[in-house]
Design a protein around this motif. Structure first.
Motif, PDB file in Angstrom:
ATOM      1  N   TRP A 158      31.611  37.620  44.074  1.00 52.47           N
ATOM      2  CA  TRP A 158      32.116  37.059  42.806  1.00 52.47           C
ATOM      3  C   TRP A 158      33.534  36.383  42.744  1.00 52.47           C
ATOM      4  O   TRP A 158      33.811  35.295  42.519  1.00 52.47           O
ATOM      5  CB  TRP A 158      31.820  37.689  41.672  1.00 52.47           C
ATOM      6  CG  TRP A 158      30.609  38.333  41.506  1.00 52.47           C
ATOM      7  CD1 TRP A 158      30.214  39.780  41.272  1.00 52.47           C
ATOM      8  CD2 TRP A 158      29.322  37.629  41.320  1.00 52.47           C
ATOM      9  NE1 TRP A 158      29.156  39.663  41.252  1.00 52.47           N
ATOM     10  CE2 TRP A 158      28.088  38.486  40.962  1.00 52.47           C
ATOM     11  CE3 TRP A 158      29.011  36.053  41.317  1.00 52.47           C
ATOM     12  CZ2 TRP A 158      27.005  38.158  40.997  1.00 52.47           C
ATOM     13  CZ3 TRP A 158      27.752  35.722  41.166  1.00 52.47           C
ATOM     14  CH2 TRP A 158      26.452  36.696  40.896  1.00 52.47           C
ATOM     15  N   SER A 159      34.521  37.281  43.657  1.00 54.99           N
ATOM     16  CA  SER A 159      35.680  36.658  43.732  1.00 54.99           C
ATOM     17  C   SER A 159      35.739  35.463  44.878  1.00 54.99           C
ATOM     18  O   SER A 159      36.664  34.724  44.463  1.00 54.99           O
ATOM     19  CB  SER A 159      36.829  37.837  44.125  1.00 54.99           C
ATOM     20  OG  SER A 159      36.271  38.391  45.400  1.00 54.99           O
TER      21      SER A 159
ATOM     22  N   ARG B  93      38.300  30.034  36.239  1.00 50.77           N
ATOM     23  CA  ARG B  93      37.322  31.192  36.042  1.00 50.77           C
ATOM     24  C   ARG B  93      37.328  32.403  36.684  1.00 50.77           C
ATOM     25  O   ARG B  93      38.094  32.361  37.747  1.00 50.77           O
ATOM     26  CB  ARG B  93      35.688  30.521  36.748  1.00 50.77           C
ATOM     27  CG  ARG B  93      35.305  29.135  35.785  1.00 50.77           C
ATOM     28  CD  ARG B  93      34.930  29.703  34.477  1.00 50.77           C
ATOM     29  NE  ARG B  93      34.418  28.517  33.766  1.00 50.77           N
ATOM     30  CZ  ARG B  93      33.804  28.630  32.524  1.00 50.77           C
ATOM     31  NH1 ARG B  93      34.019  29.594  31.799  1.00 50.77           N
ATOM     32  NH2 ARG B  93      33.207  27.497  32.026  1.00 50.77           N
ATOM     33  N   THR B  94      37.151  33.512  36.049  1.00 50.11           N
ATOM     34  CA  THR B  94      37.423  34.835  36.782  1.00 50.11           C
ATOM     35  C   THR B  94      36.078  35.226  37.617  1.00 50.11           C
ATOM     36  O   THR B  94      34.795  34.788  36.856  1.00 50.11           O
ATOM     37  CB  THR B  94      37.904  35.803  35.761  1.00 50.11           C
ATOM     38  OG1 THR B  94      36.799  35.909  35.139  1.00 50.11           O
ATOM     39  CG2 THR B  94      38.990  35.438  35.060  1.00 50.11           C
ATOM     40  N   ALA B  95      36.405  36.267  38.327  1.00 40.47           N
ATOM     41  CA  ALA B  95      35.065  36.702  38.830  1.00 40.47           C
ATOM     42  C   ALA B  95      34.099  37.428  37.924  1.00 40.47           C
ATOM     43  O   ALA B  95      32.797  37.405  38.111  1.00 40.47           O
ATOM     44  CB  ALA B  95      35.582  37.742  40.108  1.00 40.47           C
ATOM     45  N   GLU B  96      34.731  38.228  36.773  1.00 38.83           N
ATOM     46  CA  GLU B  96      34.117  38.967  35.881  1.00 38.83           C
ATOM     47  C   GLU B  96      33.306  38.175  35.142  1.00 38.83           C
ATOM     48  O   GLU B  96      32.026  38.121  34.751  1.00 38.83           O
ATOM     49  CB  GLU B  96      34.937  39.558  34.977  1.00 38.83           C
ATOM     50  CG  GLU B  96      35.610  40.890  35.816  1.00 38.83           C
ATOM     51  CD  GLU B  96      36.804  40.504  36.762  1.00 38.83           C
ATOM     52  OE1 GLU B  96      37.209  39.256  36.390  1.00 38.83           O
ATOM     53  OE2 GLU B  96      36.953  41.257  37.537  1.00 38.83           O
ATOM     54  N   GLU B  97      33.850  36.677  34.776  1.00 36.48           N
ATOM     55  CA  GLU B  97      32.909  35.826  33.920  1.00 36.48           C
ATOM     56  C   GLU B  97      31.917  35.132  34.750  1.00 36.48           C
ATOM     57  O   GLU B  97      30.900  34.972  34.070  1.00 36.48           O
ATOM     58  CB  GLU B  97      34.112  34.356  33.662  1.00 36.48           C
ATOM     59  CG  GLU B  97      35.107  34.711  32.477  1.00 36.48           C
ATOM     60  CD  GLU B  97      35.930  33.426  32.262  1.00 36.48           C
ATOM     61  OE1 GLU B  97      36.118  33.091  31.294  1.00 36.48           O
ATOM     62  OE2 GLU B  97      36.133  32.578  33.487  1.00 36.48           O
TER      63      GLU B  97
ATOM     64  N   ALA C  95      34.724  32.534  42.320  1.00 30.44           N
ATOM     65  CA  ALA C  95      35.617  32.072  41.412  1.00 30.44           C
ATOM     66  C   ALA C  95      36.671  31.554  42.000  1.00 30.44           C
ATOM     67  O   ALA C  95      37.353  30.711  41.364  1.00 30.44           O
ATOM     68  CB  ALA C  95      36.222  33.505  40.754  1.00 30.44           C
TER      69      ALA C  95
END
Length: 74
Positions: A47-48, A57-61, A51
């Motif tokens: 995800w990072s 945008r963040t990896a968590e989003e 992102a």
């Protein structure tokens, strides 16, 4: 007794509002969605890295968006 019923009702509406605001935060444009899908097919659940290609945008989003939208846990 009516007071306790009323307070649990308030909690439910607060929970609903929080969920609704989370969903609205996870609105991605069509271009972002396409990029997420393409990147996921290349790098998987990194995800990072994904992102890093989408400004703001963040990896968590992105992970949360992916899991809500494309999760196969049904």
């Amino acid at each position: 007794m009516a007071d306790s019923e009323h307070s649990s009702s308030d909690e439910t509406s607060v929970d609903f509002k929080e969920e609704t605001s989370k969903e609205s935060e996870l609105e991605f444009s069509e271009d972002e969605e396409t990029l997420i899908i393409r990147m996921f097919n290349i790098v998987g659940e990194r995800w990072s890295l994904i992102a890093g290609r989408i400004p703001g945008r963040t990896a968590e989003e992105i992970e949360e968006y992916w899991n809500t939208r494309y999760s196969t846990s049904e």
